[in-house]
Design an enzyme around this catalytic site. Structure first.
Site, PDB file in Angstrom:
ATOM      1  N   GLU A 219       0.836  -1.215   0.000  1.00  0.00           N
ATOM      2  CA  GLU A 219       0.000   0.000   0.000  1.00  0.00           C
ATOM      3  C   GLU A 219       0.872   1.267   0.000  1.00  0.00           C
ATOM      4  O   GLU A 219       0.640   2.224   0.731  1.00  0.00           O
ATOM      5  CB  GLU A 219      -0.948   0.007   1.216  1.00  0.00           C
ATOM      6  N   ARG A 610     -15.022  -2.325  -5.892  1.00  0.00           N
ATOM      7  CA  ARG A 610     -15.383  -3.215  -4.778  1.00  0.00           C
ATOM      8  C   ARG A 610     -16.380  -4.276  -5.242  1.00  0.00           C
ATOM      9  O   ARG A 610     -16.581  -5.277  -4.553  1.00  0.00           O
ATOM     10  CB  ARG A 610     -16.028  -2.439  -3.625  1.00  0.00           C
TER      11      ARG A 610
END
Length: 678
Positions: A219, A610
């Site tokens: 990340e 998502r």
């Protein structure tokens, strides 16, 4: 360990072990699989000492999962010797061993938020007793400075000369001195002090460089200045630095994340190899095409395009709704249809929202429909302080014996009734055995209450009595509540709070949502009353004691309600994106204040990706704002989704299971109480 399960790009990333590597991992591209296989390849095939491998991520949960998956590949004994940790836990280990170089003792304490707030509040009071500022806003300023590696000596020059800036300049150096005198650090210090340690003591830095010859960071797009500097210090000797991230999912700029860290990787680490993971294993082709087209409108990004070997899947549904309530009912209609006809579970559905104020109507309608849900990453609507403060006025007007709410509103907004006066009123109430409200009504006669406080209490009594009469007349609930909130100065008080503009506006929106909820109730009831509304609020607000972690909540069979920010890293078969409008997404602050909308578009991209099988976008013609319908404009991002991958869907395409599109809050109450609604 076999690499046959990896695609060509994943395999290339695993085998590239020497020198800097930027792994651009798109959403759903299997990055965790690549990281764990890369660690296993280093330790297994390359024979690297496990203690020389460092993998850094942002959460303890991610670190645990990574360690478990590595253990499956190389065995438990080797995996336990690999340093897999968060930034803060890594720095804590370093400081426990070497913080004495900086004049601290090794048994230093780590101050959490409550300890920090107490210390800062004490320092603020010493500097200026009547400052009227919240410790939170000063703490936020100090935290931001530390994440930017600004010590107190350099901090003052960056602060504008307003009251918050002046207080922060005065508090920061005293705060650091106090922490050191207590042999304590805060969480931001953990990283900043290690950076300082490495700068001032090169021999310490080199020791850790030799310890961690192979470094990976997950990340990476979410790293701030301090985290970037720390990793560059550790990696500069050997250069075996692999970062994994996706600039298109950089959505935390508001908390210091700098997407420039990933965009400028090749400049900061010359000779870096760049590998793109673009094959998506999560979503259908239509969903990915929509995401690709939207994010392509951002100019400052690394070019990549997600694709899937799977089929096109369903088109993205776009539903034009009447208002917020209609929007919620449309979502519930589709969830019921999926559960009843497609054998989907409730937890297969997620409602992702840009702002917390959007949750109220969904909570109301889901409870009425007897559909279980979990709220992730936020408080229940009626648990928020500004909502409790506003509702406290309404509760006390209905019940003057409610002394808990009376004490809550006695000096909110501030009217000059201090703690000493409140204590005197309480003592008088106890000794005279009179209700506190009756004591307050004759405050001028009480010994120890000065004339200024007595006048403030008389104005407070008059305000409450005036609006009590207005509410007693029946009807006009919205108008009377708006008059009450205006007379109190509630919105003005919220805007005076020394906090970030975004937080203040969110609190104002939440108070406005109370007006909207009353307007909805008043429109549905034949004989609306304030006590009737509050009764329904009490039933809506019930909750089981205790709290669950995010993981436990997601494990329950309930529709998931969460913010777009909280949804990163998760996936659901069916995702709903309500409020797809200008002002929500992109948020109004990005437009009205001239901010670049790139981060809002990245947030939209995260929301779209998502979804695994179905994505439904919803927008409303109008929404209630302070009790009045306000027209809405569809989000600019909808036009960026190609027409060939989306289709307009009817609002009532599946028919409500109850057959009643106008179900009311009173129906909800009756259902909760086991009665039959009229």
């Amino acid at each position: 360990m076999s690499l046959h399960a990896l695609n060509p790009q994943q395999r290339e990333a695993v085998l590239h072990t020497e020198g800097p590597l930027l792994l651009l991992a798109g959403a759903g591209s299997g990055k965790t699989k690549v990281i764990t296989h890369r660690v296993a390849h280093l330790v297994g095939a390359k024979g690297v000492d496990p203690q020389q491998v460092l993998a850094v991520t942002f959460t303890n949960k991610a670190a645990r999962e990574m360690q478990e998956r590595v253990a499956e590949l190389v065995g438990r004994s080797k995996a336990e010797r690999i340093q897999v940790s968060t930034f803060h836990s890594l720095c804590c280990r370093i400081l426990r061993a070497d913080i004495e170089q900086l004049g601290y003792k090794r048994n230093f304490s780590i101050y959490g938020a409550s300890d920090q707030q107490r210390l800062i509040k004490d320092l603020m009071n010493r500097i200026h007793a009547d400052h009227g500022l919240s410790p939170d806003v000063i703490l936020w300023k100090i935290s931001d400075a530390k994440n930017s590696l600004l010590p107190p000596a350099k901090f003052g020059a960056c602060m504008r000369g307003d009251v918050i800036g002046e207080m922060a300049k005065a508090v920061y150096p005293e705060y650091q001195k106090s922490l050191k005198s207590y042999n304590a650090v805060d969480f931001d210090d953990l990283i900043m002090l290690v950076v300082r340690l490495f700068e001032e003591f090169p021999e310490v830095r080199e020791r850790y460089q030799d310890r961690f010859r192979y470094i990976m960071v997950d990340e990476y797009q979410d790293t701030n200045t301090a985290q970037f500097t720390l990793m560059r210090q550790l990696a500069e000797k050997w250069g075996n630095f692999c970062v994994v991230g996706d600039d298109d999912q950089s959505i935390y700029g508001w908390r210091g994340a700098d997407p420039g860290n990933i965009l400028d990787f090749e400049k900061n680490f010359p000779g870096a190899r760049v590998i793109k993971l673009e094959q998506n294993y999560r979503s259908t082709a239509n969903i990915l095409n929509a995401a690709n087209k939207v994010i392509r409108h951002n100019k400052q990004r690394k070019e990549k395009a997600l694709w899937t070997a799977g089929g096109a899947g369903e088109k993205i549904g776009v539903v034009k709704c009447i208002d917020a309530e209609d929007e919620a009912r449309v979502v519930i209609e589709r969830i019921r249809h999926n559960v009843q006809n497609k054998r989907m579970a409730h937890r297969d559905h997620a409602i992702l929202m840009r702002t917390n104020s959007q949750t109220l109507v969904f909570e109301q309608e889901l409870r009425f429909a007897d559909i279980p849900y979990v709220l992730i990453g936020g408080q229940q609507f009626f648990d928020r302080k500004e909502v409790k403060d506003a509702i406290a006025y309404l509760r006390f007007i209905v019940n003057p014996y409610d002394e808990v709410n009376l004490l809550r509103i006695l000096n909110y907004p501030r009217r000059g009734v201090g703690r000493t006066t409140a204590d005197q009123l309480i003592r008088t109430s106890i000794t005279s055995k009179e209700p506190l409200w009756q004591v307050i009504r004759k405050a001028r006669m009480i010994t120890g209450i000065n004339s200024r406080a007595a006048e403030a209490l008389e104005r407070f009594v008059a305000l409450v009595e005036d609006h009590k009469r207005s509410f007693r007349g029946g009807g006009r609930l919205v108008a009377t509540t708006k008059e009450l909130f205006a007379a109190i100065g509630l919105e003005a008080e919220l805007r005076r709070e020394p906090d970030s503009r975004e937080k203040v506006e969110r609190r104002v929106e939440n108070v406005q949502e109370i007006i909207n909820a009353i307007a909805t109730y008043e429109g549905r009831e034949d004989k609306p009353t304030l006590s009737g509304f509050l009764e329904k609020v009490s039933l809506l607000d019930r909750d089981e004691p205790g709290s669950d972690s995010k993981e436990k909540k997601l494990a329950k069979d309930g529709v998931v309600l969460m913010s777009l920010h909280s949804s990163k890293g998760l996936e659901f078969p069916h995702v709903f994106l309500p409020g797809f409008e200008e002002g929500f997404l992109p948020h109004k602050k990005s437009v009205s204040e001239g901010f670049d909308v790139d981060e809002e578009r990245r947030l939209c991209y995260v929301g779209i990706t998502r979804a695994r099988e179905k994505l439904t976008i919803l927008h409303a013609d109008a929404r209630m704002k302070y009790g009045k319908a306000e027209p809405r404009e569809v989000s600019r991002f909808l036009a960026e989704i190609p027409e060939e991958v989306r289709q307009e869907e009817a609002r009532a395409g599946f028919h409500l299971a109850e057959g009643n599109e106008n179900a009311s809050l009173s129906d909800m109450l009756a259902k909760l109480m086991g009665e039959t609604a009229e």
